[in-house]
Write a protein that holds these residues in place. Structure first.
Motif, PDB file in Angstrom:
ATOM      1  N   GLY A  83       0.819  -1.213   0.000  1.00 35.17           N
ATOM      2  CA  GLY A  83       0.000   0.000   0.000  1.00 35.17           C
ATOM      3  C   GLY A  83       0.852   1.261   0.000  1.00 35.17           C
ATOM      4  N   ARG A  84       1.967   1.220   0.728  1.00 36.87           N
ATOM      5  CA  ARG A  84       2.830   2.402   0.778  1.00 36.87           C
ATOM      6  C   ARG A  84       3.488   2.666  -0.577  1.00 36.87           C
ATOM      7  NH1 ARG A  84       2.834   1.122   6.253  1.00 36.87           N
ATOM      8  NH2 ARG A  84       4.071  -0.775   6.048  1.00 36.87           N
ATOM      9  N   LEU A  85       3.873   1.595  -1.264  1.00 38.67           N
ATOM     10  CA  LEU A  85       4.461   1.794  -2.590  1.00 38.67           C
ATOM     11  C   LEU A  85       3.409   2.304  -3.586  1.00 38.67           C
ATOM     12  CD1 LEU A  85       6.945   1.539  -4.415  1.00 38.67           C
ATOM     13  CD2 LEU A  85       6.282  -0.829  -4.893  1.00 38.67           C
ATOM     14  N   HIS A 139      13.267   3.414  -1.681  1.00 42.96           N
ATOM     15  CA  HIS A 139      13.043   3.153  -0.259  1.00 42.96           C
ATOM     16  C   HIS A 139      11.797   2.296  -0.043  1.00 42.96           C
ATOM     17  CE1 HIS A 139      12.895   3.846   4.059  1.00 42.96           C
ATOM     18  NE2 HIS A 139      11.657   4.304   3.929  1.00 42.96           N
ATOM     19  N   LEU A 140      10.721   2.646  -0.747  1.00 41.24           N
ATOM     20  CA  LEU A 140       9.460   1.933  -0.557  1.00 41.24           C
ATOM     21  C   LEU A 140       9.446   0.577  -1.247  1.00 41.24           C
ATOM     22  CD1 LEU A 140       6.973   4.932  -1.039  1.00 41.24           C
ATOM     23  CD2 LEU A 140       7.611   3.818   1.118  1.00 41.24           C
ATOM     24  N   ARG A 142      12.112  -1.523  -1.282  1.00 41.36           N
ATOM     25  CA  ARG A 142      12.985  -2.470  -0.590  1.00 41.36           C
ATOM     26  C   ARG A 142      12.233  -3.573   0.149  1.00 41.36           C
ATOM     27  NH1 ARG A 142      16.722   1.771   0.678  1.00 41.36           N
ATOM     28  NH2 ARG A 142      18.401   1.722  -0.858  1.00 41.36           N
ATOM     29  N   PRO A 143      11.217  -3.229   0.944  1.00 46.14           N
ATOM     30  CA  PRO A 143      10.521  -4.288   1.694  1.00 46.14           C
ATOM     31  C   PRO A 143       9.850  -5.327   0.803  1.00 46.14           C
ATOM     32  CG  PRO A 143       9.878  -2.096   2.484  1.00 46.14           C
ATOM     33  CD  PRO A 143      10.687  -1.893   1.258  1.00 46.14           C
ATOM     34  N   LEU A 144       9.654  -4.980  -0.481  1.00 43.21           N
ATOM     35  CA  LEU A 144       8.908  -5.875  -1.367  1.00 43.21           C
ATOM     36  C   LEU A 144       9.819  -6.680  -2.286  1.00 43.21           C
ATOM     37  CD1 LEU A 144       6.178  -3.249  -2.242  1.00 43.21           C
ATOM     38  CD2 LEU A 144       5.772  -5.381  -0.993  1.00 43.21           C
ATOM     39  N   ALA A 145      11.133  -6.507  -2.161  1.00 43.70           N
ATOM     40  CA  ALA A 145      12.061  -7.201  -3.050  1.00 43.70           C
ATOM     41  C   ALA A 145      13.063  -8.000  -2.234  1.00 43.70           C
ATOM     42  CB  ALA A 145      12.782  -6.202  -3.949  1.00 43.70           C
TER      43      ALA A 145
END
Lengths: 195, 195
Positions: A83-85, A139-140, A142-145
DNA sequence: GTCTATAATAAGATAGAC
DNA sequence: GTCTATCTTATTATAGAC
Protein backbone atom coordinates in the motif's frame (compact mmCIF):
# COMPACT_ATOMS: atom_id res chain seq x y z
CA UNK A 1 -21.18 41.56 2.81
CA UNK A 2 -17.72 41.31 4.27
CA UNK A 3 -15.33 41.86 1.47
CA UNK A 4 -12.44 39.42 1.22
CA UNK A 5 -9.11 41.16 1.66
CA UNK A 6 -7.12 41.12 -1.55
CA UNK A 7 -3.82 39.26 -1.26
CA UNK A 8 -0.63 41.14 -2.18
CA UNK A 9 0.37 41.43 -5.82
CA UNK A 10 3.18 38.91 -5.47
CA UNK A 11 0.80 36.25 -4.20
CA UNK A 12 -1.81 36.98 -6.81
CA UNK A 13 0.78 36.61 -9.53
CA UNK A 14 2.05 33.31 -8.16
CA UNK A 15 -1.50 31.97 -7.97
CA UNK A 16 -2.36 33.13 -11.46
CA UNK A 17 0.81 31.58 -12.85
CA UNK A 18 0.08 28.29 -11.11
CA UNK A 19 -3.41 28.29 -12.57
CA UNK A 20 -2.67 29.30 -16.14
CA UNK A 21 0.90 28.27 -17.03
CA UNK A 22 0.39 24.52 -17.10
CA UNK A 23 -3.00 24.53 -18.76
CA UNK A 24 -2.09 26.81 -21.63
CA UNK A 25 1.52 25.72 -21.78
CA UNK A 26 4.46 27.59 -20.31
CA UNK A 27 5.80 29.11 -23.50
CA UNK A 28 2.33 29.41 -25.03
CA UNK A 29 1.29 31.71 -22.18
CA UNK A 30 2.37 35.35 -22.69
CA UNK A 31 3.27 37.18 -19.51
CA UNK A 32 0.49 39.63 -20.34
CA UNK A 33 -2.05 36.86 -19.73
CA UNK A 34 -0.61 36.27 -16.28
CA UNK A 35 -0.55 39.97 -15.47
CA UNK A 36 -4.15 40.44 -16.52
CA UNK A 37 -5.26 37.31 -14.67
CA UNK A 38 -3.51 38.47 -11.51
CA UNK A 39 -4.37 42.12 -11.90
CA UNK A 40 -0.78 43.27 -11.48
CA UNK A 41 1.57 45.34 -13.58
CA UNK A 42 4.66 44.37 -15.50
CA UNK A 43 6.96 45.85 -12.89
CA UNK A 44 5.49 43.57 -10.25
CA UNK A 45 6.67 40.61 -12.25
CA UNK A 46 10.19 41.88 -12.85
CA UNK A 47 10.83 43.36 -9.44
CA UNK A 48 9.60 40.29 -7.56
CA UNK A 49 10.79 37.49 -9.84
CA UNK A 50 13.35 38.99 -12.19
CA UNK A 51 11.95 37.27 -15.28
CA UNK A 52 9.25 34.94 -16.52
CA UNK A 53 11.63 32.05 -15.82
CA UNK A 54 12.06 33.28 -12.27
CA UNK A 55 8.32 33.20 -11.78
CA UNK A 56 8.13 29.71 -13.27
CA UNK A 57 10.87 28.55 -10.92
CA UNK A 58 8.99 29.78 -7.86
CA UNK A 59 5.75 28.19 -8.99
CA UNK A 60 7.52 24.89 -9.56
CA UNK A 61 9.09 25.17 -6.13
CA UNK A 62 5.67 25.56 -4.54
CA UNK A 63 4.33 22.65 -6.53
CA UNK A 64 7.21 20.43 -5.41
CA UNK A 65 6.52 21.35 -1.81
CA UNK A 66 2.80 20.58 -2.17
CA UNK A 67 3.43 17.33 -4.02
CA UNK A 68 5.86 16.13 -1.37
CA UNK A 69 3.31 16.80 1.36
CA UNK A 70 0.46 15.05 -0.45
CA UNK A 71 2.63 12.03 -1.18
CA UNK A 72 3.78 11.99 2.46
CA UNK A 73 0.20 11.96 3.66
CA UNK A 74 -0.81 9.12 1.33
CA UNK A 75 2.16 6.96 2.31
CA UNK A 76 1.37 7.42 5.99
CA UNK A 77 -2.29 6.58 5.42
CA UNK A 78 -1.39 3.22 3.84
CA UNK A 79 -1.36 0.16 6.07
CA UNK A 80 1.12 -2.27 4.50
CA UNK A 81 4.27 -2.27 2.39
CA UNK A 82 2.49 -2.72 -0.91
CA UNK A 83 0.00 0.00 0.00
CA UNK A 84 2.83 2.40 0.78
CA UNK A 85 4.46 1.79 -2.59
CA UNK A 86 1.15 2.14 -4.43
CA UNK A 87 0.29 5.26 -2.44
CA UNK A 88 1.89 7.32 -5.18
CA UNK A 89 -1.23 6.80 -7.25
CA UNK A 90 -3.51 7.97 -4.45
CA UNK A 91 -1.21 10.95 -4.21
CA UNK A 92 -1.56 11.73 -7.91
CA UNK A 93 -5.35 11.59 -7.69
CA UNK A 94 -5.44 13.65 -4.50
CA UNK A 95 -2.97 16.23 -5.76
CA UNK A 96 -4.90 16.76 -8.96
CA UNK A 97 -8.27 17.05 -7.22
CA UNK A 98 -7.38 19.01 -4.13
CA UNK A 99 -4.28 21.02 -4.71
CA UNK A 100 -4.23 21.88 -8.35
CA UNK A 101 -6.38 21.93 -11.38
CA UNK A 102 -7.37 18.67 -12.98
CA UNK A 103 -6.36 20.00 -16.38
CA UNK A 104 -2.74 19.92 -17.45
CA UNK A 105 -0.43 16.96 -17.00
CA UNK A 106 2.82 17.45 -15.07
CA UNK A 107 4.34 20.84 -14.41
CA UNK A 108 7.85 19.41 -14.03
CA UNK A 109 7.85 17.36 -17.20
CA UNK A 110 6.26 20.25 -19.09
CA UNK A 111 9.06 22.50 -17.87
CA UNK A 112 11.67 19.92 -18.84
CA UNK A 113 10.23 19.78 -22.34
CA UNK A 114 9.60 23.47 -22.90
CA UNK A 115 12.64 24.94 -21.16
CA UNK A 116 15.49 22.65 -22.18
CA UNK A 117 18.07 25.36 -21.55
CA UNK A 118 16.48 26.26 -18.27
CA UNK A 119 18.16 28.67 -15.86
CA UNK A 120 19.74 27.09 -12.81
CA UNK A 121 16.75 27.87 -10.59
CA UNK A 122 14.45 25.77 -12.73
CA UNK A 123 16.92 22.99 -13.43
CA UNK A 124 17.44 22.61 -9.72
CA UNK A 125 13.74 22.19 -8.92
CA UNK A 126 13.45 19.57 -11.65
CA UNK A 127 16.44 17.72 -10.24
CA UNK A 128 14.96 17.83 -6.74
CA UNK A 129 11.70 16.44 -8.05
CA UNK A 130 13.46 13.58 -9.77
CA UNK A 131 15.55 12.90 -6.66
CA UNK A 132 12.48 12.77 -4.47
CA UNK A 133 10.86 10.34 -6.89
CA UNK A 134 13.80 7.98 -7.27
CA UNK A 135 14.91 7.90 -3.67
CA UNK A 136 11.48 7.44 -2.20
CA UNK A 137 10.45 4.78 -4.69
CA UNK A 138 13.61 2.84 -3.99
CA UNK A 139 13.04 3.15 -0.26
CA UNK A 140 9.46 1.93 -0.56
CA UNK A 141 10.43 -0.88 -2.91
CA UNK A 142 12.99 -2.47 -0.59
CA UNK A 143 10.52 -4.29 1.69
CA UNK A 144 8.91 -5.87 -1.37
CA UNK A 145 12.06 -7.20 -3.05
CA UNK A 146 14.44 -9.99 -2.10
CA UNK A 147 17.56 -7.96 -2.71
CA UNK A 148 18.92 -4.58 -3.68
CA UNK A 149 18.97 -5.29 -7.40
CA UNK A 150 15.35 -6.41 -7.44
CA UNK A 151 14.38 -3.39 -5.37
CA UNK A 152 16.02 -1.07 -7.89
CA UNK A 153 14.26 -2.83 -10.74
CA UNK A 154 10.90 -2.46 -9.03
CA UNK A 155 11.56 1.17 -8.26
CA UNK A 156 12.47 1.80 -11.90
CA UNK A 157 9.27 0.14 -13.05
CA UNK A 158 7.27 2.23 -10.60
CA UNK A 159 8.88 5.43 -11.84
CA UNK A 160 8.08 4.35 -15.37
CA UNK A 161 4.43 3.67 -14.61
CA UNK A 162 4.07 6.86 -12.60
CA UNK A 163 5.58 8.88 -15.42
CA UNK A 164 3.30 7.08 -17.83
CA UNK A 165 0.25 8.02 -15.80
CA UNK A 166 1.19 11.69 -15.91
CA UNK A 167 2.04 11.70 -19.60
CA UNK A 168 -1.24 9.90 -20.32
CA UNK A 169 -3.09 12.98 -19.14
CA UNK A 170 -1.27 14.80 -21.91
CA UNK A 171 -2.11 12.15 -24.49
CA UNK A 172 -5.72 12.00 -23.37
CA UNK A 173 -5.57 8.21 -23.35
CA UNK A 174 -6.22 6.03 -21.42
CA UNK A 175 -9.11 7.87 -19.85
CA UNK A 176 -8.42 7.03 -16.21
CA UNK A 177 -4.64 6.63 -16.08
CA UNK A 178 -4.47 6.27 -12.29
CA UNK A 179 -6.52 3.08 -12.37
CA UNK A 180 -4.44 1.49 -15.10
CA UNK A 181 -1.29 2.63 -13.35
CA UNK A 182 -2.33 1.01 -10.12
CA UNK A 183 -3.12 -2.26 -11.89
CA UNK A 184 0.22 -2.24 -13.71
CA UNK A 185 2.06 -1.48 -10.47
CA UNK A 186 0.31 -4.30 -8.63
CA UNK A 187 1.34 -6.65 -11.40
CA UNK A 188 4.95 -5.49 -11.08
CA UNK A 189 4.90 -6.09 -7.32
CA UNK A 190 3.30 -9.48 -7.72
CA UNK A 191 5.78 -10.54 -10.38
CA UNK A 192 8.60 -9.81 -7.98
CA UNK A 193 6.86 -11.84 -5.29
CA UNK A 194 6.22 -14.95 -7.38
CA UNK A 195 9.32 -14.72 -9.59
CA UNK B 1 35.52 12.42 -56.03
CA UNK B 2 31.92 12.27 -57.13
CA UNK B 3 30.16 15.07 -55.39
CA UNK B 4 26.90 14.21 -53.67
CA UNK B 5 23.96 15.99 -55.28
CA UNK B 6 22.36 18.44 -52.93
CA UNK B 7 18.75 17.57 -52.19
CA UNK B 8 16.13 20.24 -52.96
CA UNK B 9 15.56 22.99 -50.43
CA UNK B 10 12.23 21.56 -49.32
CA UNK B 11 13.82 18.24 -48.38
CA UNK B 12 16.75 19.86 -46.64
CA UNK B 13 14.37 21.91 -44.55
CA UNK B 14 12.28 18.89 -43.59
CA UNK B 15 15.40 17.00 -42.59
CA UNK B 16 16.80 19.88 -40.58
CA UNK B 17 13.47 20.35 -38.80
CA UNK B 18 13.29 16.66 -37.97
CA UNK B 19 16.80 16.79 -36.57
CA UNK B 20 16.61 19.97 -34.54
CA UNK B 21 12.99 20.60 -33.51
CA UNK B 22 12.64 17.77 -31.01
CA UNK B 23 16.05 18.08 -29.47
CA UNK B 24 15.93 21.80 -28.79
CA UNK B 25 12.19 21.92 -28.29
CA UNK B 26 9.65 23.01 -30.87
CA UNK B 27 8.94 26.46 -29.51
CA UNK B 28 12.49 26.88 -28.25
CA UNK B 29 13.80 26.52 -31.80
CA UNK B 30 13.62 29.74 -33.83
CA UNK B 31 12.93 29.32 -37.52
CA UNK B 32 16.25 30.99 -38.19
CA UNK B 33 18.01 28.00 -36.67
CA UNK B 34 16.20 25.67 -39.05
CA UNK B 35 16.93 27.90 -42.02
CA UNK B 36 20.62 28.10 -41.20
CA UNK B 37 20.83 24.36 -40.52
CA UNK B 38 19.12 23.59 -43.83
CA UNK B 39 20.86 26.32 -45.79
CA UNK B 40 17.61 27.68 -47.18
CA UNK B 41 16.02 31.10 -47.19
CA UNK B 42 12.96 32.35 -45.34
CA UNK B 43 10.80 32.32 -48.43
CA UNK B 44 11.43 28.63 -48.92
CA UNK B 45 9.80 27.93 -45.59
CA UNK B 46 6.74 30.03 -46.20
CA UNK B 47 6.14 29.09 -49.81
CA UNK B 48 6.45 25.36 -49.15
CA UNK B 49 4.88 25.04 -45.72
CA UNK B 50 2.92 28.23 -45.08
CA UNK B 51 4.15 28.59 -41.52
CA UNK B 52 6.35 27.06 -38.87
CA UNK B 53 3.34 25.02 -37.75
CA UNK B 54 2.89 23.77 -41.28
CA UNK B 55 6.47 22.55 -41.29
CA UNK B 56 5.99 20.89 -37.92
CA UNK B 57 2.86 19.15 -39.20
CA UNK B 58 4.72 17.67 -42.17
CA UNK B 59 7.60 16.49 -40.01
CA UNK B 60 5.18 14.82 -37.62
CA UNK B 61 3.45 13.17 -40.55
CA UNK B 62 6.71 11.67 -41.72
CA UNK B 63 7.53 10.51 -38.22
CA UNK B 64 4.14 8.81 -37.88
CA UNK B 65 4.72 7.02 -41.16
CA UNK B 66 8.19 5.86 -40.09
CA UNK B 67 7.00 4.79 -36.65
CA UNK B 68 4.15 2.74 -38.10
CA UNK B 69 6.55 0.90 -40.38
CA UNK B 70 9.07 0.15 -37.66
CA UNK B 71 6.35 -1.12 -35.34
CA UNK B 72 4.92 -3.25 -38.17
CA UNK B 73 8.29 -4.82 -38.76
CA UNK B 74 8.83 -5.63 -35.09
CA UNK B 75 5.39 -7.19 -34.69
CA UNK B 76 5.96 -9.40 -37.72
CA UNK B 77 9.35 -10.47 -36.43
CA UNK B 78 7.88 -11.72 -33.15
CA UNK B 79 7.00 -15.37 -32.88
CA UNK B 80 4.16 -15.58 -30.34
CA UNK B 81 1.27 -13.53 -28.97
CA UNK B 82 3.18 -12.15 -26.03
CA UNK B 83 6.12 -11.30 -28.28
CA UNK B 84 3.85 -9.40 -30.65
CA UNK B 85 2.40 -7.32 -27.82
CA UNK B 86 5.84 -6.61 -26.38
CA UNK B 87 7.23 -5.81 -29.83
CA UNK B 88 6.34 -2.17 -29.21
CA UNK B 89 9.45 -1.92 -27.02
CA UNK B 90 11.67 -3.37 -29.72
CA UNK B 91 10.09 -0.82 -32.01
CA UNK B 92 10.91 2.05 -29.67
CA UNK B 93 14.54 0.95 -29.43
CA UNK B 94 14.82 0.41 -33.17
CA UNK B 95 13.10 3.66 -34.08
CA UNK B 96 15.36 5.66 -31.82
CA UNK B 97 18.54 4.01 -33.04
CA UNK B 98 17.87 3.67 -36.74
CA UNK B 99 15.35 6.20 -37.83
CA UNK B 100 15.81 9.18 -35.61
CA UNK B 101 18.18 10.69 -33.15
CA UNK B 102 18.51 9.10 -29.76
CA UNK B 103 18.10 12.48 -28.11
CA UNK B 104 14.68 13.93 -27.53
CA UNK B 105 11.74 11.98 -26.18
CA UNK B 106 8.53 11.83 -28.24
CA UNK B 107 7.76 14.24 -31.05
CA UNK B 108 4.01 13.74 -30.71
CA UNK B 109 3.81 14.27 -26.97
CA UNK B 110 6.13 17.24 -27.25
CA UNK B 111 3.82 18.74 -29.86
CA UNK B 112 0.79 18.06 -27.68
CA UNK B 113 2.46 19.87 -24.81
CA UNK B 114 3.94 22.79 -26.69
CA UNK B 115 1.18 23.44 -29.20
CA UNK B 116 -2.02 23.05 -27.18
CA UNK B 117 -3.99 25.19 -29.63
CA UNK B 118 -2.52 23.38 -32.57
CA UNK B 119 -3.79 24.01 -36.08
CA UNK B 120 -5.94 21.25 -37.56
CA UNK B 121 -3.04 19.73 -39.50
CA UNK B 122 -1.09 19.04 -36.33
CA UNK B 123 -4.06 18.00 -34.20
CA UNK B 124 -4.96 15.44 -36.83
CA UNK B 125 -1.53 13.81 -36.89
CA UNK B 126 -1.61 13.57 -33.10
CA UNK B 127 -5.04 11.97 -33.22
CA UNK B 128 -3.86 9.49 -35.85
CA UNK B 129 -0.89 8.56 -33.70
CA UNK B 130 -3.11 7.96 -30.68
CA UNK B 131 -5.55 5.93 -32.78
CA UNK B 132 -2.76 3.75 -34.11
CA UNK B 133 -1.54 3.16 -30.58
CA UNK B 134 -4.88 2.32 -29.01
CA UNK B 135 -6.29 0.19 -31.82
CA UNK B 136 -3.18 -1.86 -32.35
CA UNK B 137 -2.55 -2.43 -28.65
CA UNK B 138 -6.13 -3.61 -28.19
CA UNK B 139 -5.82 -5.90 -31.18
CA UNK B 140 -2.58 -7.41 -29.88
CA UNK B 141 -3.96 -7.73 -26.35
CA UNK B 142 -6.99 -9.82 -27.30
CA UNK B 143 -5.21 -13.18 -27.69
CA UNK B 144 -3.72 -12.73 -24.19
CA UNK B 145 -6.95 -11.92 -22.31
CA UNK B 146 -9.96 -14.04 -21.44
CA UNK B 147 -12.50 -11.46 -22.55
CA UNK B 148 -12.96 -8.07 -24.10
CA UNK B 149 -12.88 -6.18 -20.81
CA UNK B 150 -9.60 -7.77 -19.75
CA UNK B 151 -8.16 -7.11 -23.19
CA UNK B 152 -9.03 -3.42 -22.91
CA UNK B 153 -7.47 -3.27 -19.46
CA UNK B 154 -4.27 -4.85 -20.71
CA UNK B 155 -4.17 -2.54 -23.70
CA UNK B 156 -4.60 0.48 -21.40
CA UNK B 157 -1.76 -0.72 -19.19
CA UNK B 158 0.44 -1.21 -22.24
CA UNK B 159 -0.31 2.30 -23.48
CA UNK B 160 0.52 3.59 -20.03
CA UNK B 161 3.84 1.79 -19.87
CA UNK B 162 4.75 2.75 -23.43
CA UNK B 163 3.97 6.38 -22.70
CA UNK B 164 5.98 6.10 -19.50
CA UNK B 165 8.98 4.80 -21.41
CA UNK B 166 8.91 7.78 -23.77
CA UNK B 167 8.38 10.35 -21.02
CA UNK B 168 11.21 8.76 -19.05
CA UNK B 169 13.61 9.83 -21.79
CA UNK B 170 12.48 13.36 -21.00
CA UNK B 171 12.92 12.89 -17.28
CA UNK B 172 16.30 11.25 -17.71
CA UNK B 173 15.31 8.49 -15.32
CA UNK B 174 15.28 5.52 -15.33
CA UNK B 175 18.37 5.21 -17.46
CA UNK B 176 17.20 2.42 -19.76
CA UNK B 177 13.45 2.88 -19.92
CA UNK B 178 12.89 0.23 -22.58
CA UNK B 179 14.16 -2.51 -20.30
CA UNK B 180 12.00 -1.46 -17.37
CA UNK B 181 9.06 -1.06 -19.70
CA UNK B 182 9.45 -4.55 -21.03
CA UNK B 183 9.63 -5.98 -17.50
CA UNK B 184 6.53 -4.07 -16.42
CA UNK B 185 4.65 -5.17 -19.52
CA UNK B 186 5.59 -8.81 -18.98
CA UNK B 187 4.27 -8.52 -15.42
CA UNK B 188 1.00 -7.07 -16.72
CA UNK B 189 0.61 -9.94 -19.20
CA UNK B 190 1.45 -12.52 -16.56
CA UNK B 191 -1.00 -11.03 -14.07
CA UNK B 192 -3.78 -11.40 -16.61
CA UNK B 193 -2.76 -15.02 -17.20
CA UNK B 194 -2.70 -16.08 -13.54
CA UNK B 195 -5.49 -13.80 -12.30
C1' DG C 1 9.21 27.96 -61.44
C1' DT C 2 12.49 27.41 -57.57
C1' DC C 3 15.46 29.63 -54.94
C1' DT C 4 17.98 33.58 -52.45
C1' DA C 5 18.69 38.05 -50.13
C1' DT C 6 17.00 41.77 -47.60
C1' DA C 7 13.90 44.74 -45.38
C1' DA C 8 9.46 45.75 -43.09
C1' DT C 9 5.78 44.43 -39.71
C1' DA C 10 3.89 42.64 -35.44
C1' DA C 11 4.04 40.33 -31.07
C1' DG C 12 6.27 39.12 -26.95
C1' DA C 13 10.06 39.35 -23.12
C1' DT C 14 12.85 42.38 -20.70
C1' DA C 15 14.49 46.57 -18.69
C1' DG C 16 14.53 51.10 -16.89
C1' DA C 17 12.63 55.96 -16.14
C1' DC C 18 9.12 58.28 -14.11
C1' DG D 1 1.83 51.40 -10.75
C1' DT D 2 2.37 53.60 -15.87
C1' DC D 3 4.96 54.41 -19.81
C1' DT D 4 8.61 53.81 -22.99
C1' DA D 5 12.60 51.51 -25.21
C1' DT D 6 15.10 47.45 -26.68
C1' DC D 7 15.68 42.76 -28.25
C1' DT D 8 14.12 38.47 -30.19
C1' DT D 9 11.12 36.05 -33.21
C1' DA D 10 7.42 34.84 -36.61
C1' DT D 11 5.65 36.51 -40.64
C1' DT D 12 5.09 39.10 -44.98
C1' DA D 13 6.68 41.84 -48.93
C1' DT D 14 9.93 43.00 -52.38
C1' DA D 15 13.34 42.33 -55.73
C1' DG D 16 16.43 39.70 -58.14
C1' DA D 17 19.28 35.08 -59.83
C1' DC D 18 19.17 30.49 -62.04
Amino acid sequence: MTEARRPPARTRLLDAADRVLFEQGIRATPVDDLLREAGVSVSTLYTHFGSKDGLVAEVLDTRLHDWRMVWDRCVVAAHDDEGRLLAIFDAVATYREEQHHPAGWCAFLAAADELPSAPAAIAQVLASHTDLLTERLLHLSRPLAQNQVKAQELADEMALIYTGVLASYLRGYPGSPVEGGRRAAQAAVQARRTG
